[in-house]
Design a protein around this motif. Structure first.
Motif, PDB file in Angstrom:
ATOM      1  N   GLY A   1      24.575  -9.861  69.234  1.00  0.00           N
ATOM      2  CA  GLY A   1      23.506 -10.816  69.220  1.00  0.00           C
ATOM      3  C   GLY A   1      23.057 -11.118  70.697  1.00  0.00           C
TER       4      GLY A   1
ATOM      5  N   SER B   1      17.774 -11.320  58.797  1.00  0.00           N
ATOM      6  CA  SER B   1      18.409 -12.000  59.855  1.00  0.00           C
ATOM      7  C   SER B   1      19.675 -12.508  59.327  1.00  0.00           C
TER       8      SER B   1
ATOM      9  N   GLU C   1      25.569  -1.579  62.769  1.00  0.00           N
ATOM     10  CA  GLU C   1      24.432  -2.069  63.701  1.00  0.00           C
ATOM     11  C   GLU C   1      24.768  -3.080  64.751  1.00  0.00           C
ATOM     12  N   ASP C   2      25.349  -4.307  64.279  1.00  0.00           N
ATOM     13  CA  ASP C   2      25.808  -5.134  65.159  1.00  0.00           C
ATOM     14  C   ASP C   2      26.584  -4.534  66.043  1.00  0.00           C
TER      15      ASP C   2
ATOM     16  N   ASP D   1      24.642  -2.582  68.646  1.00  0.00           N
ATOM     17  CA  ASP D   1      23.994  -3.315  69.587  1.00  0.00           C
ATOM     18  C   ASP D   1      25.010  -4.070  70.673  1.00  0.00           C
TER      19      ASP D   1
ATOM     20  N   ARG E   1      16.559 -15.688  75.475  1.00  0.00           N
ATOM     21  CA  ARG E   1      15.766 -14.709  75.137  1.00  0.00           C
ATOM     22  C   ARG E   1      15.075 -13.798  76.373  1.00  0.00           C
TER      23      ARG E   1
ATOM     24  N   SER F   1      18.445  -4.976  75.037  1.00  0.00           N
ATOM     25  CA  SER F   1      17.518  -4.675  73.647  1.00  0.00           C
ATOM     26  C   SER F   1      17.537  -5.590  72.581  1.00  0.00           C
ATOM     27  N   VAL F   2      18.757  -6.566  72.607  1.00  0.00           N
ATOM     28  CA  VAL F   2      18.800  -7.467  71.786  1.00  0.00           C
ATOM     29  C   VAL F   2      17.932  -8.933  71.913  1.00  0.00           C
TER      30      VAL F   2
ATOM     31  N   LYS G   1      16.028  -9.791  68.833  1.00  0.00           N
ATOM     32  CA  LYS G   1      16.822  -9.660  67.607  1.00  0.00           C
ATOM     33  C   LYS G   1      16.988 -10.978  66.824  1.00  0.00           C
TER      34      LYS G   1
END
Length: 371
Positions: free
Chosen positions: A10, A45, A52-53, A56, A179, A188-189, A192
């Motif tokens: 995350g 979410s 996937e996580d 990331d 963010r 890239s997160v 997210k």
């Protein structure tokens, strides 16, 4: 300082690791594989710890230029956090799995392994502040962003573990700031979605998860007099203060909503009643963890019993049995055994004094009943 950065995949953990790198620490990233089904993907979410996580998290580590590893802690997670979750609900209690994950996984299994490998601390993306008191003891305080504060679920770690923890996001003003920083760093997160609810119940259906694990156990829903009002598929699927999903066959005599007042696991019954019967005047909590000396005498402070919940003024003291005794001076209702009770104090009310697990509650003296 050698720091092990827990990378969940995350945005919070990625920015926290980046800040640890900026601070000059030697940082290594690690993703904890907590699910036995690694092919499971997130649902919107919800959830975490999917393939996937992990991907990331790896991409974040690549951007930061730090080594990256995946540690399989799924067996420990299943045997502690998930097992506790099931056992507590089966016993008619309401656990907080995030508290247990911090206790058994992030600041036990993960931290112990990190220390054994020569790391000095574990860095996470939690919103909380680790400070040092005037006497040199570690202090846990609320985050600057109160809306994201996670000191409640971290209080179980205690001062010794806190001394080995780094929370780089404790002073940020808002999640928007995090963010924006992630985007500026090329992570890239940055956009997210946040994960929420219970990480191992990816679809958000807690009752369905419990039914799959514990089986169907039909029983009665009754009022305080024992009058049968309806049926249920398992008393374990309810919690104190619950209003929705009762599916009662008849309205209350006064026409007002009814709530879950008690769960009787042996009789497999759920007891419902009015909102007034949920009021709490005293709380007994067990297995206390203190930041500093235990409160030997009655001390005015604030109590929080839910993550992101409001605090209420109370008086509290330590018990000889290693727990807490709490008298509520404000308004508190719907507290269930199994919930985490965290006391706050200090000049600004942001410092965690101690934490314990609710064992039982009593209604105010005027009404006299126990819960």
């Amino acid at each position: 300082m050698r720091v092990l950065a827990a990378l969940s995949g995350g945005v919070d953990s990625a920015v926290a690791a980046a800040r640890a790198v900026d601070a000059g620490h030697e940082v290594v990233g690690v993703h904890m594989a907590l699910s036995r089904d690694r092919a499971q993907m997130r649902t919107g979410s919800r959830g975490c710890c999917s393939i996937e996580d992990a991907g990331d998290a790896r991409r974040a580590a690549d951007v930061l230029g730090i080594p990256y590893y995946v540690w399989d802690l799924s067996e420990r997670f299943e045997d502690t956090v998930v097992a506790d979750f099931l056992a507590e609900y089966e016993a008619g209690r309401t656990p907080n799995p995030c508290v247990r994950c911090n206790e058994h996984i992030k600041f036990d299994a993960l931290l112990d392994k990190a220390l054994a490998l020569g790391f000095d601390a574990v860095c996470t993306g939690h919103y909380a502040r680790a400070t040092t008191g005037a006497d040199g003891t570690p202090e846990l305080r609320r985050a600057a962003d109160l809306a994201k504060d996670q000191s409640y679920v971290l209080a179980v770690m205690g001062p010794e573990r806190l001394a080995r923890a780094v929370f780089p996001l404790g002073d940020v003003a808002s999640k928007d700031e995090v963010r924006a920083e992630a985007a500026a760093r090329g992570l890239s997160v940055s956009a997210k979605p946040d994960s929420y609810d219970i990480c191992f119940v990816a679809d958000g259906d807690t009752r369905g998860f419990l039914r799959d694990r514990l089986g169907s156990r039909p029983g009665e829903v009754v009022d305080a007099d024992g009058t049968v009002l309806g049926t249920h598929d398992g008393a374990y699927g309810y919690t104190i203060g619950q209003r929705k999903g009762l599916q009662l066959g008849r309205p209350a005599a006064d026409g007002r909503p009814r709530y879950v007042l008690a769960i009787e696991p042996v009789a497999n019954r759920v007891v419902v009643g009015g909102a007034a019967d949920l009021t709490v005047g005293e709380v007994d909590a067990a297995d206390a963890v203190w930041f500093g000396a235990p409160l030997a005498d009655w001390t005015s402070c604030a109590l929080q019993v839910r993550a992101h919940g409001a605090t209420v003024p109370v008086r509290a003291r330590a018990t000889a049995a290693g727990g807490m005794e709490i008298r509520v001076d404000g308004t508190l209702s719907g507290v269930a055994a199994g919930q985490s009770a965290v006391l706050y104090g200090g000049d600004d009310g942001s410092r965690v004094l101690g934490q314990a697990t609710v064992d039982r509650t009593r209604r105010p003296a005027a009404t006299g009943a126990s819960a």
